[in-house]
Motif scaffolding. Structure first.
Motif, PDB file in Angstrom:
ATOM      1  N   ILE A 122     -10.399   6.123  -2.339  1.00 19.00           N
ATOM      2  CA  ILE A 122     -10.946   5.106  -3.239  1.00 19.00           C
ATOM      3  C   ILE A 122      -9.823   4.277  -3.859  1.00 19.00           C
ATOM      4  N   ALA A 123      -8.761   4.961  -4.315  1.00 21.53           N
ATOM      5  CA  ALA A 123      -7.651   4.241  -4.941  1.00 21.53           C
ATOM      6  C   ALA A 123      -6.965   3.305  -3.949  1.00 21.53           C
TER       7      ALA A 123
ATOM      8  N   LEU B 173       1.051   7.155  -6.638  1.00 16.40           N
ATOM      9  CA  LEU B 173      -0.037   8.095  -6.918  1.00 16.40           C
ATOM     10  C   LEU B 173       0.429   9.544  -6.841  1.00 16.40           C
ATOM     11  N   PHE B 174       1.489   9.797  -6.096  1.00 15.75           N
ATOM     12  CA  PHE B 174       1.995  11.158  -5.961  1.00 15.75           C
ATOM     13  C   PHE B 174       3.301  11.350  -6.729  1.00 15.75           C
TER      14      PHE B 174
ATOM     15  N   LEU C 239       0.831  -1.201   0.000  1.00 17.08           N
ATOM     16  CA  LEU C 239       0.000   0.000   0.000  1.00 17.08           C
ATOM     17  C   LEU C 239       0.870   1.257   0.000  1.00 17.08           C
ATOM     18  N   ALA C 240       1.976   1.224   0.736  1.00 22.28           N
ATOM     19  CA  ALA C 240       2.867   2.379   0.745  1.00 22.28           C
ATOM     20  C   ALA C 240       3.481   2.605  -0.629  1.00 22.28           C
ATOM     21  N   THR C 241       3.811   1.522  -1.327  1.00 21.47           N
ATOM     22  CA  THR C 241       4.338   1.648  -2.690  1.00 21.47           C
ATOM     23  C   THR C 241       3.293   2.242  -3.626  1.00 21.47           C
TER      24      THR C 241
ATOM     25  N   SER D 105       0.467  16.908 -10.649  1.00 21.96           N
ATOM     26  CA  SER D 105      -0.990  16.942 -10.748  1.00 21.96           C
ATOM     27  C   SER D 105      -1.565  15.593 -10.327  1.00 21.96           C
ATOM     28  N   VAL D 106      -2.863  15.598 -10.032  1.00 21.28           N
ATOM     29  CA  VAL D 106      -3.524  14.350  -9.668  1.00 21.28           C
ATOM     30  C   VAL D 106      -3.515  13.379 -10.838  1.00 21.28           C
ATOM     31  N   VAL D 107      -3.752  13.893 -12.044  1.00 19.02           N
ATOM     32  CA  VAL D 107      -3.707  13.076 -13.253  1.00 19.02           C
ATOM     33  C   VAL D 107      -2.711  13.700 -14.222  1.00 19.02           C
TER      34      VAL D 107
END
Length: 374
Positions: free
Chosen positions: A137-138, A89-90, A82-84, A94-96
């Motif tokens: 959610i992710a 994700l960051f 989960l940490a990976t 930007s978020v996407v």
């Protein structure tokens, strides 16, 4: 007709015949899933909670008086994964991060930039009216995949509005009256009365939008019902049927059925009494998986109460009959509570596909439910 399915000869199916098909499919799905995933799910959830599997020698009488400690390797391995995932994700500012397929095309570059800005705006909002809690959610989907081997989600546009009637001052056009004669003033050019803006009290309906956002919901695998004969690589989309159970409060169910669709689309809900909705009380066929997941308790069983605080389970159904995919809601197999319509009409944004997606954490060919990594 819009409210009917079709049988193999192309003739309409009545709601009663559709309920019979639904009941038969439910029995097949429930029996198959109880045989294939009930025990592995229990083992995975117990390992995640640092508990030995049922039937383990450490729980037997031969191990009485000896150490029964559970080495938390399962939980530590999942937390590391989960940490990976969170770090990935960051990885961008930007978020996407959207780019054009052909960078030399200015139209594609502009389209990618505009879509990226829109998604970035939505995903950085924190309010429940327009924001999307994408990180929870992710990470939740990643956790589901690590524990159970699968992640099931529904993508849709969440829209809710509250309508109420109230008496307000409304501007209206009224004939202009001559103060000296008390007669209506007539326009000498048109011969029509001269109109002025007046105010009168009228009952008007006001609409307040409470939610208007893209949304992704995660569902536990025990809430879904699959076709055992579906292709292993796409059981949700290509199965003959797919059902999803939705637990909610009785009042929430009534509000969902009363809320309108965005853009004035027909929501398709039928008028049903509370007694019909209350037939969807606790389904006990998958209570075991919920108790394993929650450490021996069932929050839906403990959270219900008589009256408006009762909890009901509504079921969203997709059934492919004679090559046509049909959609409707029901209270289990008891009663249909929405119109039976084509899936492409209910979810036009998906071009006929079902709005649910199932992902897997590892590939096991020729199996609908892959083995959990735990």
């Amino acid at each position: 007709e819009e409210n009917d399915g079709i049988d193999e000869q192309g003739q309409p199916l009545s709601p009663q015949e559709m309920l019979l098909l639904l009941a038969s499919a439910e029995n097949i799905s429930r029996d198959y899933q109880q045989r294939t995933i009930e025990k592995p799910l229990a083992q995975s959830y117990r390992a995640w909670r640092n508990q030995h599997a049922e039937g383990s020698k450490y729980l037997g009488t031969a191990w009485r008086g000896r150490s029964r400690l559970f080495v938390p390797k399962t939980r530590s391995a999942i937390r590391k994964n989960l940490a990976t995932a969170a770090a990935s994700l960051f990885a961008t500012d930007s978020v996407v991060n959207l780019t054009a397929q052909f960078e030399g095309d200015p139209v594609q570059r502009a389209t990618a930039a505009s879509i990226g800005a829109d998604l970035d705006y939505r995903m950085t909002r924190t309010g429940s009216k327009s924001g999307l809690p994408w990180f929870q959610i992710a990470m939740g989907g990643c956790l589901d995949g690590q524990i159970t081997g699968t992640t099931i989600s529904k993508q849709y546009w969440e829209y809710e509005e509250v309508r109420k009637k109230e008496v307000k001052e409304v501007e209206v056009l009224v004939p202009l009256i001559d103060e000296e004669t008390g007669q209506v003033i007539i326009d000498p050019l048109t011969g029509a009365p001269v109109l002025d803006v007046g105010v009168e009290m009228q009952e008007v309906e006001t609409v307040r939008i409470t939610k208007d956002r893209p949304m992704v919901d995660l569902y536990p695998i025990d809430n879904a019902r699959f076709d055992p004969a579906a292709p292993w690589h796409s059981p949700v989309q290509m199965g003959r049927w797919f059902f999803m159970l939705h637990p909610m409060g009785l009042d929430d169910a009534k509000s969902m059925m009363a809320s309108a669709e965005k853009g004035g689309r027909d929501s398709g809900w039928l008028n049903v009494d509370d007694s019909v909705l209350l037939k969807g009380r606790m389904p006990y066929d998958n209570a075991g998986a919920r108790r394993q997941r929650e450490g021996g308790t069932d929050r839906y069983e403990e959270g219900k109460s008589a009256g408006k605080l009762d909890i009901v389970w509504l079921q969203e159904n997709f059934m492919r009959i004679a090559g046509v995919d049909w959609h409707f809601w029901s209270v289990s197999r008891h009663q249909i509570i929405s119109k039976i319509r084509r899936t492409e009409d209910v979810y036009p944004e998906f071009a006929g596909e079902r709005p649910y997606v199932m992902g897997v954490s590892s590939i096991d060919t020729h199996q609908i439910f892959p083995m959990s990594p735990t």
